[in-house]
Design an enzyme around this catalytic site. Structure first.
Site: not given
Length: 347
Positions: A162-164, A166
């Site tokens: 999910f970091y990537a 965003t």
């Protein structure tokens, strides 16, 4: 050695988000050494040791051309007011919720900081008509891509965390603003940054700590991993040079050079900043062992969810735009990093 300001060198007013962070601190330090004026914003969140963040700001505040404010990116009114009052010539947006693995535990933090917070920064840049907005992305956006080295013109539609996701969303958001408002935007994708004053949640400090204290270090995928380790001074030099290289909307798509990620529809570009060298994780650990003076207790583990076996940057576009290539070898960088670690942590 910082380049000297000359009569022909523009004196920037740069607003940087995340100046108490690892990369933000080093970028602000470089800009101040060159004689530019810097205003910093940081949320001072407790994701990791706030004392380390405070120390970074304290060092920057020794330079009269630096001012700092503590506020969260999600506070739209404060972000707008601080940026408006400072009236920057460029904004470098580095702040946000970092960490690939933490996004598995607390994805909402990434939603609020990396999406809402980034929107607030873009709105301020649009409202002021800032000459150049530069924003941090990540090599993680390449996700499940297997063809290497990674090129900016490759599709990046398969984020694995999910970091990537965003950060990929930030790139798309920025493109829309660049198109709609003719706002020059440069996105830069980082590749495994390390060096002095690094974050304690990152692998290099975990390795240095474990090796120094003779406690086990976790080595994922049984060490069969490769990373494009990029020394922090090289990274911020690349950002610094990109500040002077705002993208311009092309008159015709066919005018875009081969290998250039410049959008055919907006003054928007994405640029890799990496050392362009694939380094085996075990070799990086062994370099730290050599500088510390003894061997690690190695705890080999399986691959973590969302992790990738290799990253490797094609930094040809960075060189084409700026004439610069990252130049610190892994051995040189590790030597400087471990020297700082021993000094700061008293090992």
């Amino acid at each position: 050695m910082a380049e000297q300001i000359t009569k022909t060198t523009p004196r920037h007013r740069v607003f940087i988000t995340g100046t108490a962070g690892f990369i933000g601190y080093h970028l602000a330090k470089l800009l101040l050494a060159e004689g530019h004026v810097v205003c910093g914003l940081d949320g001072m969140t407790d994701y990791y040791d706030v004392t380390l963040k405070q120390r970074r700001h304290q060092m920057l505040l020794q330079t009269p051309s630096f001012t700092a404010h503590e506020a969260r990116l999600e506070d739209a009114e404060t972000v707008m007011r601080l940026i408006t009052d400072f009236a920057p010539t460029a904004i470098v947006h580095l702040a946000g919720q970092a960490g690939v693995r933490y996004s598995l535990e607390n994805p909402r933090a990434y939603l609020e900081s990396n999406l809402v917070g980034t929107f607030n920064v873009m709105e301020a840049a649009r409202t002021l008509g800032v000459g150049h907005l530069l924003m941090a992305s990540t090599s993680s956006v390449y996700g499940a891509n297997t063809e290497m080295p990674f090129r900016e013109t490759d599709k990046a539609d398969t984020p694995l965390t999910f970091y990537a996701a965003t950060k990929k969303a930030n790139e798309a958001m920025a493109h829309s603003y660049a198109h709609l408002w003719n706002l020059p935007v440069t996105m830069f994708r980082f590749f495994t940054v390390y060096g002095p004053w690094g974050r304690p949640d990152m692998a290099p400090i975990k390795f240095a700590k474990g090796i120094t204290e003779r406690t086990p270090i976790d080595i994922y995928n049984h060490g069969d991993m490769y990373r494009d380790f990029t020394y922090v001074d090289d990274l911020v030099r690349g950002i610094r040079l990109l500040i002077d290289t705002p993208p311009q909307r092309p008159e015709r798509p066919e005018d875009i050079s081969e290998g250039d990620s410049l959008s055919p529809a907006a003054p928007w570009r994405v640029v890799n900043i990496g050392n362009s060298e694939k380094v085996r994780l075990i070799d990086f650990i062994e370099a730290i062992e050599e500088e510390v003076g003894h061997h690690a207790i190695r705890n080999f583990m399986d691959m973590q969810p969302g992790d990738v076996p290799a990253t490797w940057a094609d930094a040809t576009l960075l060189h084409a735009l700026t004439g610069y290539r990252p130049q610190t070898s892994m051995r040189e960088g590790v030597k400087a990093f471990v020297a700082w670690y021993k000094s700061y942590y008293g090992s």
